[in-house]
Design a protein around this motif. Structure first.
Motif, mmCIF file in Angstrom:
data_model
loop_
_atom_site.group_PDB
_atom_site.id
_atom_site.type_symbol
_atom_site.label_atom_id
_atom_site.label_comp_id
_atom_site.label_asym_id
_atom_site.label_seq_id
_atom_site.Cartn_x
_atom_site.Cartn_y
_atom_site.Cartn_z
ATOM 1 N N THR A 1 15.589 -4.749 11.623
ATOM 2 C CA THR A 1 16.227 -5.822 10.565
ATOM 3 C C THR A 1 17.423 -6.422 11.634
ATOM 4 O OG1 THR A 1 17.681 -3.874 10.328
ATOM 5 C CG2 THR A 1 15.873 -3.908 9.086
ATOM 6 N N GLY A 2 18.121 -7.432 10.802
ATOM 7 C CA GLY A 2 19.196 -8.160 11.421
ATOM 8 C C GLY A 2 20.129 -7.011 11.722
ATOM 9 N N GLU A 3 20.493 -6.069 10.681
ATOM 10 C CA GLU A 3 21.543 -5.078 11.208
ATOM 11 C C GLU A 3 21.214 -4.273 12.380
ATOM 12 O OE1 GLU A 3 24.149 -1.607 8.718
ATOM 13 O OE2 GLU A 3 22.378 -2.687 7.764
ATOM 14 N N ALA A 4 20.095 -3.645 12.460
ATOM 15 C CA ALA A 4 19.693 -2.978 13.747
ATOM 16 C C ALA A 4 19.700 -3.982 15.095
ATOM 17 C CB ALA A 4 18.211 -2.576 13.412
ATOM 18 N N ALA A 5 19.333 -4.992 14.639
ATOM 19 C CA ALA A 5 19.102 -5.977 16.141
ATOM 20 C C ALA A 5 20.930 -6.482 16.313
ATOM 21 C CB ALA A 5 18.585 -7.225 15.815
ATOM 22 N N ALA A 6 21.650 -6.637 15.366
ATOM 23 C CA ALA A 6 23.187 -6.766 15.697
ATOM 24 C C ALA A 6 23.630 -5.505 16.404
ATOM 25 C CB ALA A 6 23.815 -6.992 14.463
ATOM 26 N N ARG A 7 23.121 -4.437 16.170
ATOM 27 C CA ARG A 7 23.752 -3.312 17.080
ATOM 28 C C ARG A 7 23.487 -3.417 18.538
ATOM 29 N NH1 ARG A 7 22.234 -0.158 12.458
ATOM 30 N NH2 ARG A 7 20.472 0.353 13.130
ATOM 31 N N GLN B 1 33.287 -7.230 13.426
ATOM 32 C CA GLN B 1 33.660 -6.196 14.770
ATOM 33 C C GLN B 1 33.424 -6.939 16.301
ATOM 34 O OE1 GLN B 1 30.848 -3.028 14.656
ATOM 35 N NE2 GLN B 1 31.619 -2.167 16.675
ATOM 36 N N TRP B 2 32.515 -7.730 16.374
ATOM 37 C CA TRP B 2 32.507 -8.479 17.475
ATOM 38 C C TRP B 2 33.651 -9.472 17.978
ATOM 39 C CZ3 TRP B 2 30.153 -8.113 21.859
ATOM 40 C CH2 TRP B 2 29.860 -9.216 22.676
ATOM 41 N N MET B 3 34.102 -10.093 16.809
ATOM 42 C CA MET B 3 35.258 -10.950 17.097
ATOM 43 C C MET B 3 36.613 -10.138 17.604
ATOM 44 S SD MET B 3 35.106 -13.465 13.962
ATOM 45 C CE MET B 3 36.889 -14.384 14.267
ATOM 46 N N GLY C 1 21.337 -13.194 9.839
ATOM 47 C CA GLY C 1 21.382 -12.931 8.245
ATOM 48 C C GLY C 1 22.775 -12.331 7.767
ATOM 49 N N ASP C 2 22.831 -12.518 6.498
ATOM 50 C CA ASP C 2 24.169 -12.258 5.618
ATOM 51 C C ASP C 2 24.480 -10.583 5.889
ATOM 52 O OD1 ASP C 2 24.301 -14.343 4.820
ATOM 53 O OD2 ASP C 2 23.406 -13.848 2.643
ATOM 54 N N GLU C 3 23.508 -9.745 6.294
ATOM 55 C CA GLU C 3 23.891 -8.298 6.472
ATOM 56 C C GLU C 3 24.422 -8.101 7.813
ATOM 57 O OE1 GLU C 3 20.244 -6.103 7.244
ATOM 58 O OE2 GLU C 3 19.217 -8.072 7.639
ATOM 59 N N THR C 4 24.697 -9.034 8.673
ATOM 60 C CA THR C 4 25.416 -8.894 10.144
ATOM 61 C C THR C 4 26.987 -9.334 9.827
ATOM 62 O OG1 THR C 4 24.643 -11.082 10.874
ATOM 63 C CG2 THR C 4 23.238 -9.255 10.993
ATOM 64 N N ARG C 5 27.496 -9.601 8.769
ATOM 65 C CA ARG C 5 28.768 -10.084 8.614
ATOM 66 C C ARG C 5 29.559 -9.036 9.097
ATOM 67 N NH1 ARG C 5 29.310 -13.156 2.666
ATOM 68 N NH2 ARG C 5 27.917 -14.819 3.195
#
Length: 626
Positions: A567-573, A610-612, A601-605
């Motif tokens: 998922t986008g959330e898992a990839a973002a991690r 956190q990244w910023m 995706g929106d789920e990575t907001r």
């Protein structure tokens, strides 16, 4: 003189060690301060033999040679190295040599397949034993100079106050190579408080500000340093470069014009002088501002310079034969054989290819504004729309007429003041509008073919060759580009992204062509390590380490989402949880990572936020992620 020519020293070392012909050729091709001793792993006997010569006969015959004093540092180890380095640093800090930090940074190397390679990433620099020795010496100098005005408490001689200034400067350079920009800037402030008119300090501070993410502050700092010495062409050029990188092209032209002819158009003077660095930086600036026509024009100007280089070689035939300068002439001929592979030409060609590929992918950018459908409007709306269209057309015509008149006046003024010189050629297409009308894919193909032939060892050559080929539906050419790229650097993140893209699209592109499918089934599995595309991406993600490069982590995250392996959330991690402690972490790569996260995706907001926050811990001066 010859005593400080490092190529001569490399040749001397090759002869002394009786190296084979291949290594001798390599020795003569080295540049800068590289020599056999700093580029090749030598045996203890070979190092000892060279060291005896440099500390004995050569030092006695050429005691003032900088090369003879420096080269032994590349041959020594342990306490002998530390003792010699201490004397080397003290002498140059007392004299106020700004280049000491850059000079010693070239000693940060590691062995790799029988040769030495530079250690440049902050992750590797910080743990390098030689770097730690530099820091230890610098910190000791600063402590003692601040308290006793001596390098060591046991010294008899007191140093001048400027020695502390250059020691701070040296320490700031060490902060720079380690990616510690905030600490370096703080030291630069101390230097400027000590000596407000030190131009070199302004330059280093600007470099640190730029690396820390505030290019506008870097421009202001460097321009302030330029004001202290307006006769210095180098600092003026550096200011111009920074202004172009900050997208301040109009102000940059004013700065560079200070050192061009005062009559006529400064840009035309720069073109006549074949000032490629300015034209390339300006083209990059215009491309960032999406002024595609003018950007293509500037990249094309650099290409024109190389065309002239190629044609001008024929002017030297009769001269060189008559003057018997054959050694220099053969060197020129060898250079001309590789003229299309020179870095400046490669950069211009890459810029042209990228713009044309963007125009191909976005045809609306160059499409002329279509006349609206008046039949669907009310009489009042139709009247208003026609008035707006007439007004826009009139304004565009007026602007073009004024620009043409200005060019003609400049040309006339130049001719009146220089009646004996050739008349100035007026550019009929200054904005590159004609270049925008060309077939973008054909133009990209032309330059991609040149790079493939003359720059086969550049990874960007094969990345762009793939981008062009896949759009032309040339499956085998795209596969060849991936294969050639993998032979250069199989772990390149851009190559990884395109390999995944090709794996997902190749079956549809090949169709029923049995020959193409046979080649694909033979080569593609090797590139994918005999896995399916999804398994290849998943296994690559599992192999990532905490210190893996940031661009590679971003590429894997995108690939996981594209292959629906996560998922986008898992990839973002994968990007966020590793933080900014990996390799290749810069302001530019952090911004690219932010945009990649936002595109998952929106789920990575939450991950974007956190990244910023994480990035600002390393780069507190970064103002935005635009």
């Amino acid at each position: 003189g010859a005593a400080d020519d490092y190529r001569i020293h490399s040749g001397y070392m090759a002869a002394l060690l009786q190296l084979d012909a291949e290594k001798c050729e390599k020795a003569l091709s080295m540049s800068g301060t590289d020599t056999i001793a700093s580029a090749m792993v030598l045996t203890p006997e070979q190092r000892k033999k060279l060291l005896e010569q440099y500390q004995g006969e050569l030092l006695s015959r050429m005691p003032r040679s900088q090369a003879v004093q420096r080269i032994p540092l590349t041959l020594m180890e342990d306490e002998e190295f530390k003792r010699t380095l201490d004397g080397y640093c003290r002498k140059r800090l007392s004299k106020g040599v700004p280049s000491l930090g850059a000079d010693l940074s070239s000693l940060l190397v590691k062995a790799n397949n029988g040769s030495y390679v530079r250690v440049e990433d902050p992750v590797d620099v910080k743990v390098h034993p030689t770097y730690r020795l530099f820091v230890e010496l610098a910190e000791t100098y600063i402590l003692n100079l601040s308290s006793t005005s001596k390098f060591a408490t046991t010294d008899e001689k007191e140093e001048s106050s400027s020695t502390l200034l250059w020691t701070w400067y040296f320490r700031a350079v060490l902060h720079e190579v380690a990616g510690e920009y905030t600490e370096g800037i703080a030291l630069m402030d101390k230097c400027l408080e000590h000596t407000p008119n030190a131009v070199d300090v302004y330059e280093l501070k600007a470099r640190l500000l730029k690396a820390a993410g505030d290019i506008v502050a870097a421009v202001e700092c460097l321009d302030k340093g330029r004001e202290l010495d307006k006769q210095d062409r180098y600092i003026n050029n550096q200011t111009t470069k920074y202004m172009l990188q900050a997208n301040m092209d109009d102000t940059a032209l004013q700065r560079i014009a200070l050192f061009t002819k005062h009559e006529g158009n400064p840009e035309q003077n720069l073109f006549d002088m074949q000032c490629s660095w300015y034209e390339l930086d300006l083209a990059d600036c215009l491309a960032r501002k999406q002024i595609w026509g003018r950007s293509l024009k500037k990249y094309g100007a650099v290409v024109k310079h190389f065309d002239d280089f190629h044609e001008d070689q024929f002017d030297f035939h009769s001269y060189c034969v008559r003057k018997v300068t054959l050694r220099a002439y053969t060197g020129v001929l060898k250079w001309e054989d590789e003229v299309w592979g020179q870095p400046y030409y490669g950069r211009a060609a890459e810029g042209i290819i990228k713009i044309y590929l963007h125009l191909y992918d976005n045809p609306s950018v160059t499409a002329e504004e279509k006349e609206p459908d008046y039949s669907k409007m009310t009489p009042a709306e139709r009247k208003k729309a026609k008035a707006i269209r007439r007004k826009k057309k009139k304004a565009a015509e007026k602007k073009e007429a004024e620009a043409a008149e200005k060019r003609l006046k400049e040309a006339a003024a130049h001719e009146n003041g220089n009646k004996k010189k050739k008349p100035v050629v007026v550019d009929q297409d200054p904005n590159g509008e004609e270049l925008l009308k060309k077939d973008p894919l054909e133009e990209a193909k032309k330059y991609s073919a040149i790079l493939s032939k003359y720059s086969p060892k550049r990874m960007s050559t094969w990345i762009l060759q793939y981008d062009v080929s896949i759009r032309r539906c040339k499956v085998l050419m795209a596969l060849q580009a991936l294969s050639r790229g993998a032979s250069l650097d199989p772990n390149n993140p851009e190559l990884f992204t395109r390999l995944v893209d090709f794996g997902l699209r190749s079956a549809d592109l090949a169709g029923d062509n049995t020959t193409v499918n046979a080649v694909l089934s033979s080569i593609l599995p090797k590139l994918l390590k005999d896995k399916s595309v999804a398994d290849y991406v998943t296994s690559t993600a599992a192999e990532l380490q905490p210190k893996s490069s940031l661009p590679m982590r971003v590429a894997v995250a995108n690939a996981l989402v594209r292959t629906k392996s996560a998922t986008g959330e898992a990839a973002a991690r994968i990007v966020v949880e590793s933080g900014i402690n990996g390799r290749d972490v810069r302001v530019s790569t952090c911004r690219e990572a932010f945009f990649a996260l936002r595109g998952l995706g929106d789920e990575t907001r939450p991950a974007c936020t956190q990244w910023m926050e994480t990035v600002k811990q390393r780069f507190p001066l970064i103002t935005d992620f635009a």
